[in-house]
Design a protein around this motif. Sequence first.
Motif, PDB file in Angstrom:
ATOM      1  N   MET A   1      58.244  46.296  52.463  1.00 17.29           N
ATOM      2  CA  MET A   1      57.587  45.665  51.137  1.00 17.29           C
ATOM      3  C   MET A   1      56.257  45.159  51.670  1.00 17.29           C
ATOM      4  SD  MET A   1      58.675  43.378  47.985  1.00 17.29           S
ATOM      5  CE  MET A   1      59.570  42.428  48.992  1.00 17.29           C
ATOM      6  N   LYS A   2      55.076  45.214  50.684  1.00 13.24           N
ATOM      7  CA  LYS A   2      53.933  44.809  50.935  1.00 13.24           C
ATOM      8  C   LYS A   2      54.066  43.265  51.055  1.00 13.24           C
ATOM      9  CE  LYS A   2      51.381  48.806  49.542  1.00 13.24           C
ATOM     10  NZ  LYS A   2      50.147  49.236  49.950  1.00 13.24           N
ATOM     11  N   GLN A   3      53.331  42.336  51.820  1.00 15.18           N
ATOM     12  CA  GLN A   3      53.255  41.000  51.821  1.00 15.18           C
ATOM     13  C   GLN A   3      52.171  40.498  51.035  1.00 15.18           C
ATOM     14  OE1 GLN A   3      55.557  38.850  52.884  1.00 15.18           O
ATOM     15  NE2 GLN A   3      56.693  40.919  53.445  1.00 15.18           N
ATOM     16  N   THR A   4      52.427  40.431  49.627  1.00 12.60           N
ATOM     17  CA  THR A   4      51.345  40.190  48.631  1.00 12.60           C
ATOM     18  C   THR A   4      51.601  38.704  48.236  1.00 12.60           C
ATOM     19  OG1 THR A   4      52.648  41.212  46.881  1.00 12.60           O
ATOM     20  CG2 THR A   4      50.909  42.380  48.001  1.00 12.60           C
ATOM     21  N   THR A   5      50.721  38.153  47.550  1.00 14.63           N
ATOM     22  CA  THR A   5      50.818  37.002  46.845  1.00 14.63           C
ATOM     23  C   THR A   5      50.048  36.908  45.378  1.00 14.63           C
ATOM     24  OG1 THR A   5      48.581  35.966  47.566  1.00 14.63           O
ATOM     25  CG2 THR A   5      50.510  35.506  49.207  1.00 14.63           C
ATOM     26  N   LEU A   6      50.345  35.848  44.700  1.00 18.68           N
ATOM     27  CA  LEU A   6      49.759  35.786  43.540  1.00 18.68           C
ATOM     28  C   LEU A   6      48.476  35.966  43.325  1.00 18.68           C
ATOM     29  CD1 LEU A   6      51.972  33.208  41.511  1.00 18.68           C
ATOM     30  CD2 LEU A   6      52.075  35.516  41.487  1.00 18.68           C
ATOM     31  N   ALA A   7      47.724  35.537  44.274  1.00 19.83           N
ATOM     32  CA  ALA A   7      46.272  35.743  44.807  1.00 19.83           C
ATOM     33  C   ALA A   7      45.704  37.292  44.358  1.00 19.83           C
ATOM     34  CB  ALA A   7      45.795  35.196  45.998  1.00 19.83           C
ATOM     35  N   ASP A   8      46.720  38.400  44.731  1.00 16.21           N
ATOM     36  CA  ASP A   8      46.546  39.654  44.499  1.00 16.21           C
ATOM     37  C   ASP A   8      46.536  40.133  42.947  1.00 16.21           C
ATOM     38  OD1 ASP A   8      46.086  40.255  47.217  1.00 16.21           O
ATOM     39  OD2 ASP A   8      48.346  39.718  47.441  1.00 16.21           O
ATOM     40  N   ILE A   9      46.835  39.159  42.091  1.00 22.86           N
ATOM     41  CA  ILE A   9      47.060  39.539  40.647  1.00 22.86           C
ATOM     42  C   ILE A   9      45.971  39.337  40.155  1.00 22.86           C
ATOM     43  CG2 ILE A   9      48.264  39.049  38.640  1.00 22.86           C
ATOM     44  CD1 ILE A   9      50.215  39.914  40.793  1.00 22.86           C
ATOM     45  N   ARG A  10      45.507  40.455  39.195  1.00 18.85           N
ATOM     46  CA  ARG A  10      44.319  40.469  38.507  1.00 18.85           C
ATOM     47  C   ARG A  10      44.343  40.791  36.896  1.00 18.85           C
ATOM     48  NH1 ARG A  10      42.774  38.428  42.524  1.00 18.85           N
ATOM     49  NH2 ARG A  10      41.648  39.486  44.148  1.00 18.85           N
ATOM     50  N   LEU A  11      43.600  39.901  36.170  1.00 21.67           N
ATOM     51  CA  LEU A  11      43.451  40.365  35.064  1.00 21.67           C
ATOM     52  C   LEU A  11      42.122  41.282  34.657  1.00 21.67           C
ATOM     53  CD1 LEU A  11      45.101  39.872  32.105  1.00 21.67           C
ATOM     54  CD2 LEU A  11      43.620  37.675  31.720  1.00 21.67           C
ATOM     55  N   ILE A  12      42.385  42.204  34.019  1.00 17.74           N
ATOM     56  CA  ILE A  12      41.354  43.265  34.221  1.00 17.74           C
ATOM     57  C   ILE A  12      40.803  43.506  32.964  1.00 17.74           C
ATOM     58  CG2 ILE A  12      40.699  45.695  34.826  1.00 17.74           C
ATOM     59  CD1 ILE A  12      42.912  45.357  36.739  1.00 17.74           C
ATOM     60  N   ASP A  13      39.643  43.756  32.773  1.00 18.96           N
ATOM     61  CA  ASP A  13      38.925  44.120  31.227  1.00 18.96           C
ATOM     62  C   ASP A  13      38.882  45.739  31.256  1.00 18.96           C
ATOM     63  OD1 ASP A  13      38.052  41.649  30.606  1.00 18.96           O
ATOM     64  OD2 ASP A  13      36.246  41.822  31.740  1.00 18.96           O
ATOM     65  N   VAL A  14      39.687  46.122  30.304  1.00 20.89           N
ATOM     66  CA  VAL A  14      39.766  47.565  29.998  1.00 20.89           C
ATOM     67  C   VAL A  14      38.392  48.268  29.409  1.00 20.89           C
ATOM     68  CG1 VAL A  14      41.245  49.602  29.104  1.00 20.89           C
ATOM     69  CG2 VAL A  14      42.194  47.294  29.958  1.00 20.89           C
ATOM     70  N   PRO A  15      37.755  49.131  29.838  1.00 18.27           N
ATOM     71  CA  PRO A  15      36.693  49.733  29.765  1.00 18.27           C
ATOM     72  C   PRO A  15      37.122  50.165  28.017  1.00 18.27           C
ATOM     73  CG  PRO A  15      37.128  50.801  31.287  1.00 18.27           C
ATOM     74  CD  PRO A  15      38.436  49.984  31.092  1.00 18.27           C
ATOM     75  N   GLU A  16      35.945  49.693  26.951  1.00 16.17           N
ATOM     76  CA  GLU A  16      36.113  50.034  25.680  1.00 16.17           C
ATOM     77  C   GLU A  16      34.771  50.293  25.027  1.00 16.17           C
ATOM     78  OE1 GLU A  16      37.621  46.492  23.571  1.00 16.17           O
ATOM     79  OE2 GLU A  16      36.631  45.110  24.952  1.00 16.17           O
ATOM     80  N   VAL A  17      34.659  50.763  23.878  1.00 13.29           N
ATOM     81  CA  VAL A  17      33.510  51.307  23.098  1.00 13.29           C
ATOM     82  C   VAL A  17      33.930  50.815  21.758  1.00 13.29           C
ATOM     83  CG1 VAL A  17      32.348  53.412  22.312  1.00 13.29           C
ATOM     84  CG2 VAL A  17      33.525  53.382  24.547  1.00 13.29           C
ATOM     85  N   HIS A  18      32.636  49.941  21.285  1.00 12.64           N
ATOM     86  CA  HIS A  18      32.972  49.396  19.980  1.00 12.64           C
ATOM     87  C   HIS A  18      31.681  50.038  18.841  1.00 12.64           C
ATOM     88  CE1 HIS A  18      35.043  46.094  21.139  1.00 12.64           C
ATOM     89  NE2 HIS A  18      34.396  45.938  22.273  1.00 12.64           N
ATOM     90  N   ASP A  19      31.866  50.288  17.802  1.00 18.41           N
ATOM     91  CA  ASP A  19      31.130  50.850  16.737  1.00 18.41           C
ATOM     92  C   ASP A  19      31.640  50.360  15.378  1.00 18.41           C
ATOM     93  OD1 ASP A  19      32.727  53.135  15.657  1.00 18.41           O
ATOM     94  OD2 ASP A  19      31.715  54.457  17.014  1.00 18.41           O
ATOM     95  N   LYS A  20      30.931  50.739  14.444  1.00  9.94           N
ATOM     96  CA  LYS A  20      31.376  50.447  13.052  1.00  9.94           C
ATOM     97  C   LYS A  20      32.707  51.090  12.573  1.00  9.94           C
ATOM     98  CE  LYS A  20      28.840  54.020  10.726  1.00  9.94           C
ATOM     99  NZ  LYS A  20      27.603  54.586  10.002  1.00  9.94           N
ATOM    100  N   ARG A  21      33.126  51.922  13.274  1.00 10.23           N
ATOM    101  CA  ARG A  21      34.747  52.396  12.797  1.00 10.23           C
ATOM    102  C   ARG A  21      35.753  51.746  13.608  1.00 10.23           C
ATOM    103  NH1 ARG A  21      33.386  58.231  15.183  1.00 10.23           N
ATOM    104  NH2 ARG A  21      32.454  56.828  16.744  1.00 10.23           N
TER     105      ARG A  21
END
Length: 136
Positions: A1-21
Motif C-alpha cells: 500500500m502506498k504510504q500516503t498522509t492527509l497532506a495528499d488529500i485535495r479538495l478540487i474545483d470541478v470545471p464548470e460552465v455557467h450561463d443563463k440556463r
Amino acid sequence: MKQTTLADIRLIDVPEVHDKRGSLVVIENDTFAFNIERVYYLYDVPTGSKRGGHAHRQLYQLLIPLSGSFDVYLSDGISERTFFLNKPNKALLIVPGIWREISNFSSGSVCLVIASSKYDENDYIRDYDLFLKSKI
C-alpha cells in the motif's frame, strides 16, 4: 500500500460552465490525475447511517455531493480530518492508504463516486486495526 498522509488529500474545483440556463459540470478522463474506470453513487442513505468504513490499497476516488450534503471523515493512521461536502462543483480526492467514513447525509443527498479502477475486494482494508498495521 502506498504510504500516503492527509497532506495528499485535495479538495478540487470541478470545471464548470455557467450561463443563463444554469450550470454544467464537465468530467472527462483528463479532468483529474487518474483515468476513470468506475462510477457509482450513494443515495437514500438512512438518517444516522454511515458508508465507507474502509481504506484502499491502490484505488483513487473522487467524492462529489451532487445533491445535499454529508461529512467525510479521513484518517491516515496518525492524523484525522473531516470534510463537509455540500457543493456539486467541489470534488474530494481520496488517495490510496486513507481510511474513510461518510456520515451525516442530509435528506435527498447524493454522493457521486468516481474511481480509478473497477471493484476489487482485494483492494479493501475493512478492519481499522489491520489498516493501522499496514501503515507501519
